[in-house]
Each structure stands twice: as C-alpha cells, then as structure tokens.
Design an enzyme around this catalytic site. Sequence first.
Site, PDB file in Angstrom:
ATOM      1  N   GLU A 133     -31.909  -9.731 -51.534  1.00 41.21           N
ATOM      2  CA  GLU A 133     -32.125 -10.844 -50.610  1.00 41.21           C
ATOM      3  C   GLU A 133     -32.194 -10.406 -49.147  1.00 41.21           C
ATOM      4  O   GLU A 133     -32.154 -11.252 -48.251  1.00 41.21           O
ATOM      5  CB  GLU A 133     -31.006 -11.880 -50.765  1.00 41.21           C
ATOM      6  CG  GLU A 133     -30.928 -12.539 -52.128  1.00 41.21           C
ATOM      7  CD  GLU A 133     -32.076 -13.499 -52.420  1.00 41.21           C
ATOM      8  OE1 GLU A 133     -33.115 -13.439 -51.725  1.00 41.21           O
ATOM      9  OE2 GLU A 133     -31.928 -14.301 -53.353  1.00 41.21           O
TER      10      GLU A 133
ATOM     11  N   HIS B 235     -24.985 -15.700 -47.610  1.00 40.99           N
ATOM     12  CA  HIS B 235     -25.746 -16.428 -48.640  1.00 40.99           C
ATOM     13  C   HIS B 235     -24.874 -16.518 -49.879  1.00 40.99           C
ATOM     14  O   HIS B 235     -24.479 -15.485 -50.441  1.00 40.99           O
ATOM     15  CB  HIS B 235     -27.055 -15.709 -48.954  1.00 40.99           C
ATOM     16  CG  HIS B 235     -27.718 -16.184 -50.216  1.00 40.99           C
ATOM     17  ND1 HIS B 235     -27.911 -17.526 -50.496  1.00 40.99           N
ATOM     18  CD2 HIS B 235     -28.221 -15.507 -51.278  1.00 40.99           C
ATOM     19  CE1 HIS B 235     -28.511 -17.641 -51.674  1.00 40.99           C
ATOM     20  NE2 HIS B 235     -28.701 -16.434 -52.168  1.00 40.99           N
TER      21      HIS B 235
ATOM     22  N   HIS C 123     -23.781 -18.686 -53.709  1.00 42.76           N
ATOM     23  CA  HIS C 123     -24.127 -19.573 -54.815  1.00 42.76           C
ATOM     24  C   HIS C 123     -22.908 -20.443 -55.134  1.00 42.76           C
ATOM     25  O   HIS C 123     -22.557 -20.638 -56.294  1.00 42.76           O
ATOM     26  CB  HIS C 123     -24.527 -18.771 -56.047  1.00 42.76           C
ATOM     27  CG  HIS C 123     -25.676 -17.841 -55.827  1.00 42.76           C
ATOM     28  ND1 HIS C 123     -26.037 -16.885 -56.756  1.00 42.76           N
ATOM     29  CD2 HIS C 123     -26.547 -17.712 -54.799  1.00 42.76           C
ATOM     30  CE1 HIS C 123     -27.081 -16.210 -56.304  1.00 42.76           C
ATOM     31  NE2 HIS C 123     -27.404 -16.692 -55.111  1.00 42.76           N
TER      32      HIS C 123
ATOM     33  N   TYR D 101     -17.533 -33.409 -39.231  1.00 42.96           N
ATOM     34  CA  TYR D 101     -17.320 -31.969 -39.218  1.00 42.96           C
ATOM     35  C   TYR D 101     -18.584 -31.188 -39.553  1.00 42.96           C
ATOM     36  O   TYR D 101     -18.831 -30.122 -38.980  1.00 42.96           O
ATOM     37  CB  TYR D 101     -16.163 -31.619 -40.158  1.00 42.96           C
ATOM     38  CG  TYR D 101     -14.937 -32.412 -39.787  1.00 42.96           C
ATOM     39  CD1 TYR D 101     -14.236 -32.128 -38.626  1.00 42.96           C
ATOM     40  CD2 TYR D 101     -14.549 -33.506 -40.556  1.00 42.96           C
ATOM     41  CE1 TYR D 101     -13.143 -32.894 -38.250  1.00 42.96           C
ATOM     42  CE2 TYR D 101     -13.458 -34.284 -40.189  1.00 42.96           C
ATOM     43  CZ  TYR D 101     -12.761 -33.974 -39.040  1.00 42.96           C
ATOM     44  OH  TYR D 101     -11.702 -34.748 -38.648  1.00 42.96           O
TER      45      TYR D 101
ATOM     46  N   HIS E 123     -30.787 -23.092 -55.712  1.00 44.85           N
ATOM     47  CA  HIS E 123     -30.352 -21.702 -55.497  1.00 44.85           C
ATOM     48  C   HIS E 123     -28.976 -21.604 -54.838  1.00 44.85           C
ATOM     49  O   HIS E 123     -28.085 -20.972 -55.375  1.00 44.85           O
ATOM     50  CB  HIS E 123     -31.419 -21.001 -54.655  1.00 44.85           C
ATOM     51  CG  HIS E 123     -31.242 -19.535 -54.497  1.00 44.85           C
ATOM     52  ND1 HIS E 123     -32.293 -18.679 -54.266  1.00 44.85           N
ATOM     53  CD2 HIS E 123     -30.147 -18.753 -54.494  1.00 44.85           C
ATOM     54  CE1 HIS E 123     -31.850 -17.440 -54.158  1.00 44.85           C
ATOM     55  NE2 HIS E 123     -30.533 -17.455 -54.290  1.00 44.85           N
TER      56      HIS E 123
END
Length: 215
Positions: A75, A94, A96, A121, A161
Amino acid sequence: MKRETREAAARLCGTGRRAVDLGLSPGASGNVSVRTAEHVLMSPTGVSLGELEPDVLSVLAPDGTHVDGPAPSKEYPLHLALYERVGDAGSVVHLHSPHATAASCLPAWSDVSALPPITPYLVMRVGRVPLAPYAAPGSTRLARNVSELPGPFRAALLANHGSLVAGGDPDAALAGAIEVEEASRLVVSLLGHEFSVLAPEEVRELTERYGTPWD
C-alpha cells in the site's frame, strides 16, 4: 541512522503496537508510515503492526523508490498519495479496523463525507471523511482514487476496505484513526434507527475554531 530518523522509527513502531493493542489491526493487516526530511519509513509487507522494530522498517525515497530495509507494504502508493494531498502530514495510518471497515461498505452519508457529523469530536479532531471508490488493495488505481477526491481532507474511508488517516506525527495519525473508528461504530450501531447529527451552523462553529475541513 540519524537521530531524527531513529526517533521517528521508534514512534512509528510504538504506534503500530498501540493499534494492535486497541484491536484496530487484526492479523497482519494495516500499514503505517512516517515521513522524515529525507525518507518515508514504512511497515514492511506481511508483518503485524505489533511486531514492528525500528531497525527493520522499509525505507523509501519520497518518490516511493525502495532504498533500504525489507520490501514495503504493497500500500505504499496509497501513503504517498495522501502525503501529496496533505502537505503538512508527517505520518499516515491505514487500518482495517472493524467498524470503519463496516462503514466503508455503506453508501456515503453525503457527497462531502462518508460519515455524518454525528459527534462534535469527529468534526473537531478529523473533519470530513470522504469515501474513496473501491479499487484493489495495493493498486495504483486505489492511490489515484484518493488523489482525485475533491476538497481538503485528512482522513478517508476506502470503499469495502478500511480507513486512511494523516497526522502530524504517528500519534496524531492514530488518534485520528481512533476517532474515525468511533464515529463509524456509532453509525453502524444506529443503522435502522433515526438519529440526529450536528446542524450546519454547529459544524461551522467547530471547523472555524479547530481548523478542520468539512465543506
């Protein structure tokens, strides 16, 4: 390794371990990076974020050329795309994480943001979170989809994703990812129910005070 690079590497590894401890990075999923004056340090491919070590991070040139260490996560184009979009970003996370991934499978709340202004927030700490169209993980198309998102943003959901968040440093990037996960948890929990969101003037008050993007 320069002192600045050593410190950045240590902070990145600590952030990876914390993401795992919080249950935000199952298995060997997710990837993290930090930008120094000369390089981008990134989690290697196939390594759990809880097992990162400063001396075995992947080292990339600013253009993505692999210059040292093990092979980077596939990635890396995604990270470089977000660094290009968020000029002051020092780190990208990044993940999941379960609720952000679930929210990424839902239709976007609006053209502006995948997530609604459901709490102050999210607006204060992250701002809007656009939904990038699906493309295969690790593909240059996915990176382009992030690059082509309109307007300013510091975080995005990647369709079907997970989440992608930039911050000034690894701690800030993870804090943003945690906020995205919490907002996503609320949205997923409220599916099928009517719920309120902040009014436009309330959102505007927060974005003006905290300097986060929304409109």
